[in-house]
Scaffold this active site. Structure first.
Site, PDB file in Angstrom:
ATOM      1  N   HIS A 109       0.505  -1.367   0.002  1.00  0.00           N
ATOM      2  CA  HIS A 109      -0.038   0.228   0.234  1.00  0.00           C
ATOM      3  C   HIS A 109       1.103   1.583   0.075  1.00  0.00           C
ATOM      4  CE1 HIS A 109      -3.307  -2.409   1.511  1.00  0.00           C
ATOM      5  NE2 HIS A 109      -3.042  -2.852   0.141  1.00  0.00           N
ATOM      6  N   THR A 176      -3.137  -8.517  10.314  1.00  0.00           N
ATOM      7  CA  THR A 176      -5.028  -7.606   9.631  1.00  0.00           C
ATOM      8  C   THR A 176      -5.785  -8.103   9.552  1.00  0.00           C
ATOM      9  OG1 THR A 176      -4.361  -7.535   7.372  1.00  0.00           O
ATOM     10  CG2 THR A 176      -3.231  -9.745   7.697  1.00  0.00           C
ATOM     11  N   PRO A 202      -4.495 -11.127  17.749  1.00  0.00           N
ATOM     12  CA  PRO A 202      -5.044 -11.238  19.137  1.00  0.00           C
ATOM     13  C   PRO A 202      -6.791 -11.926  18.623  1.00  0.00           C
ATOM     14  CG  PRO A 202      -3.775  -9.498  19.111  1.00  0.00           C
ATOM     15  CD  PRO A 202      -4.219  -9.701  17.736  1.00  0.00           C
TER      16      PRO A 202
HETATM   17  N1  APR Z   1      -0.727  -7.535  17.285  1.00  0.00           N
HETATM   18  C1  APR Z   1      -0.803  -8.748  15.832  1.00  0.00           C
HETATM   19  N2  APR Z   1      -2.228  -8.203  15.457  1.00  0.00           N
HETATM   20  C2  APR Z   1      -3.021  -6.795  16.249  1.00  0.00           C
HETATM   21  C3  APR Z   1      -2.308  -6.590  17.944  1.00  0.00           C
HETATM   22  C4  APR Z   1      -1.409  -6.210  18.400  1.00  0.00           C
HETATM   23  N3  APR Z   1      -0.774  -5.866  19.397  1.00  0.00           N
HETATM   24  N4  APR Z   1      -3.545  -5.426  17.396  1.00  0.00           N
HETATM   25  C5  APR Z   1      -4.388  -5.899  16.694  1.00  0.00           C
HETATM   26  N5  APR Z   1      -4.122  -6.505  16.190  1.00  0.00           N
HETATM   27  C6  APR Z   1      -5.167  -7.102  14.894  1.00  0.00           C
HETATM   28  C7  APR Z   1      -6.490  -6.776  15.365  1.00  0.00           C
HETATM   29  O1  APR Z   1      -6.896  -7.930  15.274  1.00  0.00           O
HETATM   30  C8  APR Z   1      -6.716  -6.709  13.905  1.00  0.00           C
HETATM   31  O2  APR Z   1      -7.467  -8.022  13.024  1.00  0.00           O
HETATM   32  O3  APR Z   1      -4.840  -6.354  13.865  1.00  0.00           O
HETATM   33  C9  APR Z   1      -5.622  -6.303  12.505  1.00  0.00           C
HETATM   34  C10 APR Z   1      -5.566  -4.778  12.073  1.00  0.00           C
HETATM   35  O4  APR Z   1      -6.221  -5.088  11.441  1.00  0.00           O
HETATM   36  P1  APR Z   1      -7.126  -2.756  10.191  1.00  0.00           P
HETATM   37  O5  APR Z   1      -7.088  -1.968  11.501  1.00  0.00           O
HETATM   38  O6  APR Z   1      -8.045  -3.508   9.865  1.00  0.00           O
HETATM   39  O7  APR Z   1      -5.839  -3.329  10.093  1.00  0.00           O
HETATM   40  P2  APR Z   1      -5.036  -3.587   8.232  1.00  0.00           P
HETATM   41  O8  APR Z   1      -5.512  -5.413   7.944  1.00  0.00           O
HETATM   42  O9  APR Z   1      -3.513  -3.768   7.979  1.00  0.00           O
HETATM   43  O10 APR Z   1      -5.757  -3.237   7.328  1.00  0.00           O
HETATM   44  C11 APR Z   1      -5.726  -3.219   5.766  1.00  0.00           C
HETATM   45  O11 APR Z   1      -7.171  -0.844   5.409  1.00  0.00           O
HETATM   46  O12 APR Z   1      -7.116   1.145   4.971  1.00  0.00           O
HETATM   47  C12 APR Z   1      -6.122  -0.052   4.785  1.00  0.00           C
HETATM   48  O13 APR Z   1      -4.407   0.891   3.958  1.00  0.00           O
HETATM   49  C13 APR Z   1      -4.980   0.205   4.677  1.00  0.00           C
HETATM   50  O14 APR Z   1      -3.478  -1.444   5.000  1.00  0.00           O
HETATM   51  C14 APR Z   1      -4.477  -0.669   5.707  1.00  0.00           C
HETATM   52  C15 APR Z   1      -5.728  -1.712   5.093  1.00  0.00           C
END
Ligand code: APR
Length: 233
Positions: A109, A176, A202
């Site tokens: 991204h 993710t 988690p």
């Molecule tokens: N360790 C591991 N995972 C964690 C932790 C932690 N300490 N804390 C939270 N999480 C997990 C959550 O449970 C969730 O599943 O991280 C994940 C974050 O999810 P999102 O906020 O949706 O982030 P992401 O998957 O990276 O989003 C994808 O969405 O808006 C777009 O471009 C943006 O790259 C991003 C994409």
């Protein structure tokens, strides 16, 4: 202990940087809970009000600049010294994997630390902050080299990521939510090619049932358990 001849592929999302103090997008306190992406993170918003979008990204840059890579980033970076092949595929734009020392990082991204000039295709890195002139070309603004909502991913980036997925012996997804496509498709490639697949999160995700091993833990704790030889504990 894992076989050091294996090709490790780490696939990371916002949860990877939580322990560095950077919020996720969709969880409690998530960026898209506080800010409507239609106003801050899509081409239409940028065309409507580039200064507002710039201010938002400047605030994020400032926040990220004040954060440090965490123990999880460090473990992944150290893996390069021990394993014959390590690839990091990240959805994060924060640059923390590189700051921790990872050298093979595919940024699906883009990066908040690069700017892109749409008319010329020119990219700049290491620009000074705050940027004195937000315009790159006549009336045109620099835009962050980030894949916003509705933007396509760069074809060469996807191809590189797919090649790594196909070659992965061990595939480790970290932090993710697996709801944003096409990134969320990529783990399926490693699964189909028979990699040992591990999810670190988690919380449960829509892809959880497809993984062979699951760590319902924060990134750094799970990585330290998986790689005791790299954890420095
Ligand atoms: N360790 C591991 N995972 C964690 C932790 C932690 N300490 N804390 C939270 N999480 C997990 C959550 O449970 C969730 O599943 O991280 C994940 C974050 O999810 P999102 O906020 O949706 O982030 P992401 O998957 O990276 O989003 C994808 O969405 O808006 C777009 O471009 C943006 O790259 C991003 C994409």
């Amino acid at each position: 202990m894992m076989d050091h001849e294996q090709h490790l592929v780490f696939f990371t999302g916002a949860g990877m940087s939580v322990e560095s103090g950077i919020p996720t997008y969709r969880g409690t306190g998530g960026v898209w809970k506080e800010y409507n992406y239609r106003e801050y993170a899509c081409q239409e918003a940028f065309e409507r009000d580039p200064e507002k979008v710039w201010d938002f990204h400047d605030r994020r840059r400032e926040k990220i600049a004040g954060c440090q890579p965490n123990r999880g980033h460090d473990i992944i970076a150290r893996a390069e010294k021990v394993f014959s092949r390590v690839t990091v595929i990240t959805q994060n734009i924060d640059g923390l994997h590189q700051r921790a020392g990872s050298t093979k990082v595919i940024e699906l991204h883009g990066s908040i630390w690069r700017l892109y000039c749409p008319p010329t295709g020119r990219l700049v890195e290491n620009f000074e902050l705050p940027l004195k002139n937000r315009r790159c070309h006549g009336e045109h603004y620099w835009r962050p080299d980030i894949v916003w909502f509705g933007d396509p991913l760069r074809e060469e980036t996807i191809n590189e990521a797919v090649a790594a997925m196909e070659a992965a012996d061990v595939f480790i997804s970290i932090g993710t939510s697996a709801v944003v496509y096409p990134a969320a498709h990529l783990p399926l490639i490693a699964m189909r090619h028979g990699a040992r697949t591990i999810e670190i999160n988690p919380e449960e995700t829509p892809l959880s049932s497809q993984y062979r091993e699951i760590y319902r833990q924060p990134a750094s704790k799970a990585l330290a358990e998986l790689f005791p030889e790299l954890s420095g504990a």
